[in-house]
Design a protein around this motif. Structure first.
Motif, short mmCIF file in Angstrom:
data_model
loop_
_atom_site.label_atom_id
_atom_site.label_comp_id
_atom_site.label_asym_id
_atom_site.label_seq_id
_atom_site.Cartn_x
_atom_site.Cartn_y
_atom_site.Cartn_z
N ALA A 84 -18.85 7.39 -34.67
CA ALA A 84 -18.84 6.92 -35.99
C ALA A 84 -19.77 6.01 -36.51
O ALA A 84 -20.96 6.52 -36.50
CB ALA A 84 -19.15 4.93 -34.41
N SER B 44 -16.70 -3.19 -42.41
CA SER B 44 -15.90 -1.61 -41.75
C SER B 44 -16.64 -0.87 -41.41
O SER B 44 -17.50 -0.80 -41.84
CB SER B 44 -15.24 -1.64 -43.41
OG SER B 44 -14.93 0.42 -43.44
N THR B 45 -15.52 -0.38 -40.56
CA THR B 45 -15.86 1.01 -39.32
C THR B 45 -15.27 1.99 -39.47
O THR B 45 -13.79 1.44 -39.48
CB THR B 45 -16.70 0.62 -37.53
OG1 THR B 45 -17.43 -0.48 -37.87
CG2 THR B 45 -18.13 1.63 -37.21
N THR B 46 -15.76 3.12 -39.76
CA THR B 46 -15.27 3.81 -39.46
C THR B 46 -15.20 5.09 -37.80
O THR B 46 -16.63 5.75 -37.52
CB THR B 46 -15.52 5.14 -40.66
OG1 THR B 46 -14.83 5.04 -41.97
CG2 THR B 46 -14.55 6.63 -40.32
N VAL B 47 -13.98 4.95 -37.33
CA VAL B 47 -14.78 5.51 -35.69
C VAL B 47 -13.81 6.51 -35.74
O VAL B 47 -12.23 6.96 -36.09
CB VAL B 47 -14.55 4.60 -34.98
CG1 VAL B 47 -15.30 3.31 -35.49
CG2 VAL B 47 -12.90 3.54 -34.54
N PHE C 292 -13.45 2.47 -28.79
CA PHE C 292 -13.11 1.51 -27.92
C PHE C 292 -14.12 1.62 -26.40
O PHE C 292 -14.26 0.68 -25.92
CB PHE C 292 -12.03 1.10 -28.62
CG PHE C 292 -12.13 0.43 -29.85
CD1 PHE C 292 -12.01 -0.80 -30.22
CD2 PHE C 292 -11.45 1.76 -30.51
CE1 PHE C 292 -12.29 -0.86 -31.91
CE2 PHE C 292 -11.02 1.53 -32.17
CZ PHE C 292 -11.86 0.14 -32.61
N ASP D 70 -5.61 2.95 -29.51
CA ASP D 70 -5.79 2.71 -30.07
C ASP D 70 -5.79 4.16 -30.94
O ASP D 70 -5.01 4.52 -30.83
CB ASP D 70 -7.15 3.86 -29.33
CG ASP D 70 -8.37 3.76 -29.26
OD1 ASP D 70 -8.77 3.92 -30.96
OD2 ASP D 70 -9.70 4.52 -29.34
N ASN E 124 -9.64 -6.49 -36.14
CA ASN E 124 -10.22 -7.11 -34.96
C ASN E 124 -8.93 -9.08 -34.54
O ASN E 124 -8.69 -8.42 -35.61
CB ASN E 124 -11.53 -7.28 -34.75
CG ASN E 124 -12.06 -8.28 -35.76
OD1 ASN E 124 -11.39 -9.08 -36.97
ND2 ASN E 124 -13.17 -9.06 -35.91
N GLN F 40 -13.14 -7.90 -38.87
CA GLN F 40 -13.62 -6.21 -39.46
C GLN F 40 -12.06 -5.34 -39.48
O GLN F 40 -11.00 -5.85 -38.69
CB GLN F 40 -14.37 -6.43 -38.24
CG GLN F 40 -14.87 -4.63 -37.98
CD GLN F 40 -15.92 -4.60 -37.02
OE1 GLN F 40 -15.91 -5.34 -35.82
NE2 GLN F 40 -17.09 -4.12 -37.03
N TYR G 33 -11.49 -1.23 -38.60
CA TYR G 33 -11.80 -0.35 -38.03
C TYR G 33 -10.88 1.09 -38.71
O TYR G 33 -9.49 0.82 -38.76
CB TYR G 33 -11.60 0.27 -36.71
CG TYR G 33 -12.65 -0.77 -35.53
CD1 TYR G 33 -13.81 -0.71 -35.54
CD2 TYR G 33 -12.26 -1.78 -35.88
CE1 TYR G 33 -14.68 -1.53 -34.90
CE2 TYR G 33 -12.80 -3.48 -35.12
CZ TYR G 33 -13.99 -2.93 -34.21
OH TYR G 33 -15.18 -3.33 -34.10
N SER H 213 -9.71 5.47 -39.06
CA SER H 213 -9.51 6.42 -38.20
C SER H 213 -10.40 7.58 -38.83
O SER H 213 -10.26 7.83 -40.40
CB SER H 213 -8.56 7.34 -37.99
OG SER H 213 -8.28 8.11 -37.95
#
Length: 511
Positions: free
Chosen positions: A206, A238-241, A246, A258, A274, A322, A324, A326
């Motif tokens: 992440a 924003s979050t890059t995961v 999760f 996912d 979210n 929020q 997410y 890839s």
């Protein structure tokens, strides 16, 4: 207030000196010299307390990855400021009592009895200062009580993700000369090796962890419902995961799925939103399969799943939209390895660091900590505020108690003749003590009323860092006032008890 009492108690001495020919200037100079000496000694004590407090302050450094160099040592400027403050205090608060004690009028001074309290105006001023001390200490103690409750409440808040078994290490491959192709290969290999460790249950990637120091936002809009201006596009956290994020953090996917092995570079773009973001874009609709875009000329991204809302920036925040992305489709050279430990996360952190260093010995880590340590970031303002307010509140409480003790003790010494007469006429010691305690208690009650009024406005400034407690919490106000009253009663009772033990014959003889 103590300087006023001291000057009033020496009015007889001052009157005799003036009768013998001493000038008022010399008397003022003598009294002012004494007050300057007292303030200078107080400044020295303050320096010693400050020197001892620096270690306490340094222990509360912000839990951020950037080291802070705090110079809290004693230097010439600190010493000069302390000397100047001590001298100014001695002059300002010593000059008025000195002028009052040395003003002309010898007959009233020489003919006065000790039973007088030194003049109603001086008594009102002394009492007013004590009331002010009590009010200030109450405001600080109420603030400390609110912050302490807030820290306890914040630790009990559910952030929406796992906090016990998580460890993370962050690095920036761009600082080590990695290009995107080498970076992708390194991250993939590193995650595989971490998952092979006996202490690691699952590992992922992440670009940032929730409730950390980093904040990133992206503007999104539903396809087909673009606003007229780009400025109207909503900005989402924003979050890059990578796949497994999760699962590692225990964030449930409420609908959809996912990221998977097919969501790679070159494949159709996908995102996970979210709950708050889904409600923002499609209230009352099923968002799975719908599309969003990051810009007018960029390709649209399909919504794969809806994740549960979590705390993103602060523990006390309302749910925030929020998104997410890839990692396989949105590469970043700065990422965090996030692991779920089977046992002690601190031990897992050490094992993960060793494994990554074995893969690349030149690797530098920007952060290496457990999730419990990461949560210290949002809790730091509340903890620091609670510590400072507690220290200042305790000091103010001690000063208020000493001021009250000094005023009541001076009043008792000035009323020795009156007390002796009362006891000679049959007054009991408990009656004398009760009368004196009642006098001091009046000042305390007035100070508490003033302090509560000020605190009702002052504590509103703490609202932004309070968790689960109102800035006007009744229990805190009442409990703090009760504590202050108890301490004040003890400060009152000591001189009152001493007065109740006076022998009437000796008291009248001393007069």
């Amino acid at each position: 207030s103590l300087l006023l009492a001291r000057a009033s108690s020496r009015r007889g001495e001052v009157g005799i000196r003036m009768a013998l020919g001493s000038t008022r200037f010399r008397l003022v100079r003598q009294l002012l010299t004494e007050s300057l000496l007292l303030s200078f000694l107080g400044g020295l004590v303050g320096l010693l307390v400050a020197y001892g407090s620096t270690r306490l302050i340094l222990a509360f450094r912000p839990p951020i990855p950037v080291p802070l160099a705090l110079d809290l040592g004693m230097n010439a400027r600190v010493l000069a400021f302390t000397l100047g403050a001590s001298l100014l205090t001695g002059i300002v608060f010593g000059l008025v009592p000195a002028l009052r004690a040395s003003r002309p009028g010898l007959a009233p001074v020489l003919g006065s009895v000790r039973g007088a309290s030194g003049g109603s105006d001086r008594q009102r001023l002394r009492n007013g200062l004590v009331v002010g001390q009590v009010a200030v200490s109450l405001v600080l103690l109420i603030g400390a009580g609110l912050m302490l409750q807030s820290v306890g409440n914040a630790q009990a808040i559910d952030p929406g993700f796992e906090t016990e078994q998580i460890a993370m290490l962050s690095t920036h491959l761009g600082l080590h000369g990695y290009d995107e192709a080498r970076g992708r290969a390194f991250f993939e290999q590193a995650v595989e090796r971490l998952e092979a460790l006996a202490d690691v249950e699952r590992a992922t990637l992440a670009d940032k962890l929730p409730l950390g120091t980093g904040v990133s936002t992206r503007t999104l809009a539903p396809v087909g419902e673009e606003p007229l201006r780009d400025a109207d596009w909503p900005a989402l956290d924003s979050t890059t995961v990578a796949p497994g994020f999760f699962e590692v953090l225990g964030i449930p996917i409420l609908r959809g799925r996912d990221f998977g092995p097919t969501d790679i570079e070159g494949a159709p773009g996908v995102v996970i939103l979210n709950e708050s973001a889904a409600r923002l874009f499609w209230p009352g609709e099923d968002p799975i399969g719908k599309r969003v875009t990051r810009g007018r000329n960029e390709e649209s991204l399909e919504v794969l799943g809806i994740a549960r809302d979590i705390k993103v920036r602060t523990l006390g925040e309302d749910p925030r939209p929020q998104v997410y992305f890839s990692f396989a489709q949105d590469f970043s050279p700065m990422m965090s390895f996030v692991t779920r430990a089977r046992g002690n996360p601190a031990a897992t952190l050490r094992a993960a660091r060793a494994e990554l260093m074995a893969l690349d010995g030149s690797l530098a880590f920007l952060e290496a900590k457990t999730m419990a340590q990461n949560l210290e970031v949002p809790l730091f303002p509340a903890r620091m505020s609670a510590m400072l307010l507690s220290v200042f509140g305790a000091l103010a409480l001690a000063l208020a108690a000493m001021g009250l003790y000094g005023v009541v003790s001076f009043s008792v010494s000035q009323r020795t003749r009156e007390i002796g007469i009362r006891m000679a006429l049959g007054a009991r010691g408990v009656d004398v003590a009760t009368r004196i305690v009642r006098q001091g208690s009046t000042l305390v009650v007035l100070g508490c009323l003033l302090g509560v009024g000020v605190a009702l406005f002052a504590t509103r400034a703490l609202s932004s860092v309070l968790y689960g407690v109102s800035a006007t919490d009744t229990a805190t106000f009442v409990g703090t006032a009760a504590l202050l009253i108890i301490v004040a009663l003890v400060a009152n009772w000591i001189p009152a008890r001493r007065a109740s033990k006076l022998e009437p014959v000796l008291a009248l003889h001393d007069e």
